[in-house]
Design an enzyme around this catalytic site. Structure first.
Site, PDB file in Angstrom:
ATOM      1  N   GLU A 234       0.821  -1.206   0.000  1.00 11.50           N
ATOM      2  CA  GLU A 234       0.000   0.000   0.000  1.00 11.50           C
ATOM      3  C   GLU A 234       0.863   1.268   0.000  1.00 11.50           C
ATOM      4  OE1 GLU A 234      -1.797  -2.684   3.261  1.00 11.50           O
ATOM      5  OE2 GLU A 234       0.036  -2.604   2.073  1.00 11.50           O
TER       6      GLU A 234
ATOM      7  N   CYS B  64      -1.913  -3.057   7.643  1.00 10.68           N
ATOM      8  CA  CYS B  64      -1.494  -3.157   9.039  1.00 10.68           C
ATOM      9  C   CYS B  64      -1.706  -1.820   9.748  1.00 10.68           C
ATOM     10  CB  CYS B  64      -0.036  -3.590   9.134  1.00 10.68           C
ATOM     11  SG  CYS B  64       1.148  -2.383   8.496  1.00 10.68           S
TER      12      CYS B  64
ATOM     13  N   CYS C  94       0.551   0.914   7.773  1.00 12.94           N
ATOM     14  CA  CYS C  94       0.036   1.279   6.444  1.00 12.94           C
ATOM     15  C   CYS C  94      -1.227   2.127   6.554  1.00 12.94           C
ATOM     16  CB  CYS C  94      -0.256   0.024   5.633  1.00 12.94           C
ATOM     17  SG  CYS C  94       1.218  -0.923   5.206  1.00 12.94           S
TER      18      CYS C  94
ATOM     19  N   ARG D  72      10.762 -25.785  -3.472  1.00 12.04           N
ATOM     20  CA  ARG D  72      11.773 -25.347  -2.504  1.00 12.04           C
ATOM     21  C   ARG D  72      11.804 -23.824  -2.408  1.00 12.04           C
ATOM     22  NH1 ARG D  72      17.480 -28.725  -2.879  1.00 12.04           N
ATOM     23  NH2 ARG D  72      16.688 -30.757  -2.172  1.00 12.04           N
TER      24      ARG D  72
ATOM     25  N   THR E 290      18.649 -39.137   5.472  1.00 11.45           N
ATOM     26  CA  THR E 290      18.734 -38.519   4.151  1.00 11.45           C
ATOM     27  C   THR E 290      20.060 -37.777   3.987  1.00 11.45           C
ATOM     28  OG1 THR E 290      16.328 -38.286   3.937  1.00 11.45           O
ATOM     29  CG2 THR E 290      17.686 -36.783   2.628  1.00 11.45           C
TER      30      THR E 290
ATOM     31  N   ASP F 261      22.322 -39.106   0.975  1.00  9.50           N
ATOM     32  CA  ASP F 261      22.362 -38.276  -0.232  1.00  9.50           C
ATOM     33  C   ASP F 261      23.298 -37.070  -0.139  1.00  9.50           C
ATOM     34  OD1 ASP F 261      20.434 -39.978  -1.240  1.00  9.50           O
ATOM     35  OD2 ASP F 261      18.768 -38.697  -0.633  1.00  9.50           O
TER      36      ASP F 261
ATOM     37  N   GLY G  86      11.979 -39.716   4.062  1.00  8.70           N
ATOM     38  CA  GLY G  86      12.113 -41.118   3.724  1.00  8.70           C
ATOM     39  C   GLY G  86      10.810 -41.812   4.046  1.00  8.70           C
TER      40      GLY G  86
END
Length: 364
Positions: free
Chosen positions: A53, A77, A86, A184, A196, A200, A298
């Site tokens: 805004e 807000c 705002c 992600r 994991t 990996d 997993g």
């Protein structure tokens, strides 16, 4: 002649431009119009920067008059945080007509922003495209209301429902793996198990360029989280611990921190399934302000999340290839969906010869 609904939909589309950067703040879009013409538009970019805004008012190259309307996707807000309220900027501007799509669930704001505007002679219309604006901030709403993040889990599996054992490291193809990076990027944090990390050795960073996300600034990498019950991981061995990004290690032994590596060690109690995942989620919401959590589990962790009904969405990438007896068996969601009416198939999409299926979990 454009309708108020169309202008609000445009403001919501603007808000979406902030989904990769605004965390822990919500994504908000705002436009200012006069006689069916958009005079100014803006969206919130990141925490600490001008809200949508305020930015839209700053971009307005014309003196405010009574015929102007402001359309904002979330209630303005009315308190001072990293930026000023705002509502004060709107009141001071002289604008007299404001459309608010949905109220802010934050107790500091909820309804108070609208009330302040109305008390200062501003006409405020609330509820236009409410569901759409809440959808783009579902993580923010869930964190504030339920004290837990919006949780999405991802798993790649073979045609015979196996998740490892293949000689090839990857089950899914390159197009599927690229698609994962967008999940992600939208997430505030990524969580995995210590198994994991050991198997990996992932970095858990977003492997996209800023141009892929339409960003001018650098990519904001998610907070990295690992469940390491007995603190078995070597901090100097794994990619997870590299870099300046925030890392959180949930464990059963101690509360501590490593400021040099930017790691918090958080102790939580155990239950039959391991570290109490409900407690973990509450801590992530309340202490770290995590809106959207992406879990790459997993078989054991995924089963726990399903059994405890902690998932909001499950994203599966199924390869047409079979792994055979060497693989570790994971769930067959087709059977689960048939038995459980609170799970629905949200979408099905092909990525070359892989199939991505997104399941949504319905809860009150």
């Amino acid at each position: 002649m454009k309708s108020d609904k169309q202008f609000m939909e445009f403001a919501i589309e603007l808000a979406k431009k902030g989904i990769y950067t605004t965390s822990p703040n919500p994504s908000v879009g705002c436009i200012i119009t006069e006689k069916n013409k958009i005079l100014s538009k803006a969206y919130h970019l990141r925490s600490g920067s001008d809200h949508a805004e305020v930015l839209a008012l700053k971009k307005l190259n014309k003196r405010v008059n009574s015929k102007m309307n402001m359309y904002v996707s979330l209630e303005p807000c009315c308190h001072t945080g990293k930026t000023g309220p705002c509502t004060k900027s709107i009141i001071d501007s002289g604008i007299k007509n404001v459309f608010v799509s949905t109220l802010d669930p934050n107790p500091k704001v909820k309804g108070k922003g609208v009330k302040e505007l109305r008390n200062n002679g501003i006409n405020v219309n609330v509820g236009l495209c409410k569901k759409k604006s809440q959808e783009i901030n579902k993580g923010f709403f869930k964190r504030i209301i339920k004290k837990t993040p919006y949780v999405i889990a991802k798993q790649a599996l073979s045609s015979d429902f196996k998740i490892n054992g293949s000689k090839n490291k990857w089950i899914s193809n390159s197009k599927s793996r690229t698609d994962v990076q967008y999940f992600r990027a939208e997430s505030c944090a990524i969580l995995v198990s210590s198994k994991t990390i050991k198997t990996d050795n992932p970095s858990l960073k977003v492997k996209l360029k800023k141009n892929d996300l339409g960003l001018k600034d650098n990519i904001k990498h998610p907070v990295r989280i690992v469940l390491d019950t007995n603190l078995s991981l070597d901090l100097n061995k794994y990619k997870f611990f590299k870099g300046k990004e925030k890392k959180i290690v949930f464990n059963s032994l101690l509360n501590s921190s490593d400021k040099e590596k930017n790691i918090d060690f958080i102790k939580v109690r155990e239950d039959k399934s391991g570290l109490n995942i409900k407690t973990v989620l509450n801590i992530l919401a309340l202490k770290y302000e995590i809106n959207n959590l992406f879990i790459e589990p997993g078989a054991k962790l995924l089963d726990t999340l399903l059994q405890k009904r902690l998932l909001d969405k499950l994203v599966l990438y199924q390869s047409p290839h079979a792994i055979g007896n060497l693989g570790l068996t994971t769930l067959n969601m087709e059977n689960k969906v048939i038995k459980d009416k609170t799970i629905v198939t949200e979408s099905i999409m092909n990525f070359s010869n892989d199939v991505r299926i997104i399941y949504k979990f319905l809860r009150k």
